[in-house]
Write an enzyme that holds these catalytic residues in place. Structure first.
Site, short mmCIF file in Angstrom:
data_model
loop_
_atom_site.label_atom_id
_atom_site.label_comp_id
_atom_site.label_asym_id
_atom_site.label_seq_id
_atom_site.Cartn_x
_atom_site.Cartn_y
_atom_site.Cartn_z
N CYS A 202 0.09 1.48 7.29
CA CYS A 202 -0.48 1.47 5.95
C CYS A 202 -1.43 3.02 6.41
CB CYS A 202 -0.43 0.56 5.42
SG CYS A 202 1.07 0.02 4.45
N CYS B 299 -1.80 -2.57 7.10
CA CYS B 299 -1.33 -2.40 8.79
C CYS B 299 -1.25 -1.28 8.76
CB CYS B 299 0.04 -3.00 8.87
SG CYS B 299 1.19 -1.51 8.10
N GLU C 6 0.57 -1.12 -0.42
CA GLU C 6 -0.16 0.12 -0.61
C GLU C 6 0.75 1.60 -0.11
OE1 GLU C 6 -0.12 -2.79 1.62
OE2 GLU C 6 -2.27 -3.01 2.56
N1 THU Z 1 1.93 -6.58 4.43
C1 THU Z 1 1.77 -5.76 3.03
O1 THU Z 1 2.29 -5.65 2.43
N2 THU Z 1 0.38 -5.04 3.49
C2 THU Z 1 0.07 -5.06 4.46
O2 THU Z 1 -1.35 -4.58 4.70
C3 THU Z 1 0.28 -6.20 5.36
C4 THU Z 1 1.72 -6.54 5.22
C5 THU Z 1 3.08 -6.81 3.92
C6 THU Z 1 4.30 -6.78 4.68
C7 THU Z 1 5.70 -7.97 4.35
O3 THU Z 1 6.18 -7.88 3.56
C8 THU Z 1 4.21 -8.87 4.63
O4 THU Z 1 3.15 -8.74 4.26
C9 THU Z 1 4.57 -10.04 6.18
O5 THU Z 1 3.73 -8.93 6.77
#
Ligand code: THU
Length: 165
Positions: A120, A117, A80
């Site tokens: 983000c 998360c 994101e």
């Molecule tokens: N991750 C994302 O890209 N977006 C999210 O909303 C949650 C987590 C990624 C971060 C990391 O590379 C992997 O997912 C595991 O946490």
């Protein structure tokens, strides 16, 4: 009996729930497909958890991103934020209308919509505030229901923002 000094603030949130991609508006379905396509380029050798994000801008352009991990874990970035920062870098005056998020994990099937998360959420909030316009967020898993939030406010109540500074 002394009167209590504590009162309660109850916060409710609104999320639209769709049973499947087929129920989405055409534009939203197209954006979600872009998110799904870009997750294939995620660099996620440590988590094996690939995420794709596609942001539709007010100028009609779509920018995409995926998670980029690093051997020094905190140096990586979520999909994101890659998409939102890319939008900010390439189209600085253009508001983001909608962000679609898609996910694929190596060892499990994600049956719930992926909710961004905390970090983000804060970044999406900044871009809502920057342009004074809501950003819709489409959240999907590999299967199952799809959630749509009409604003980051639904995912980040009581957010910290520039109004405090
Ligand atoms: N991750 C994302 O890209 N977006 C999210 O909303 C949650 C987590 C990624 C971060 C990391 O590379 C992997 O997912 C595991 O946490």
């Amino acid at each position: 009996m002394t009167k209590s000094k504590i009162s309660k603030l109850t916060i409710s949130t609104d999320i639209e729930v769709y049973n499947s991609e087929k129920d989405l508006d055409k534009k939203d379905a197209v954006l979600l497909t872009e998110a799904k396509n870009i997750l294939k380029n995620a660099y996620a050798p440590y988590s094996n958890f690939q995420v794709g994000a596609a942001a539709l801008l007010d100028n009609g352009k779509t920018v995409t991103g995926n998670n980029q991990e690093n051997a020094a874990y905190p140096s990586g970035l979520c999909a994101e934020r890659v998409a939102v920062f890319y939008a900010g870098a390439q189209y600085p005056g253009v508001a983001i209308n909608t962000i679609a998020i898609s996910v694929k994990a190596k060892n499990v099937v994600i049956k719930e919509p992926l909710s961004p998360c905390g970090g983000c959420r804060q970044v999406i909030a900044e871009y809502e505030n920057k342009y004074g316009k809501n950003i819709r967020i489409i959240m999907s898993g590999e299967k199952g229901k799809i959630y749509i939030a009409k604003s980051i406010e639904s995912l980040l109540p009581l957010m910290f923002s520039k109004k405090y500074l």
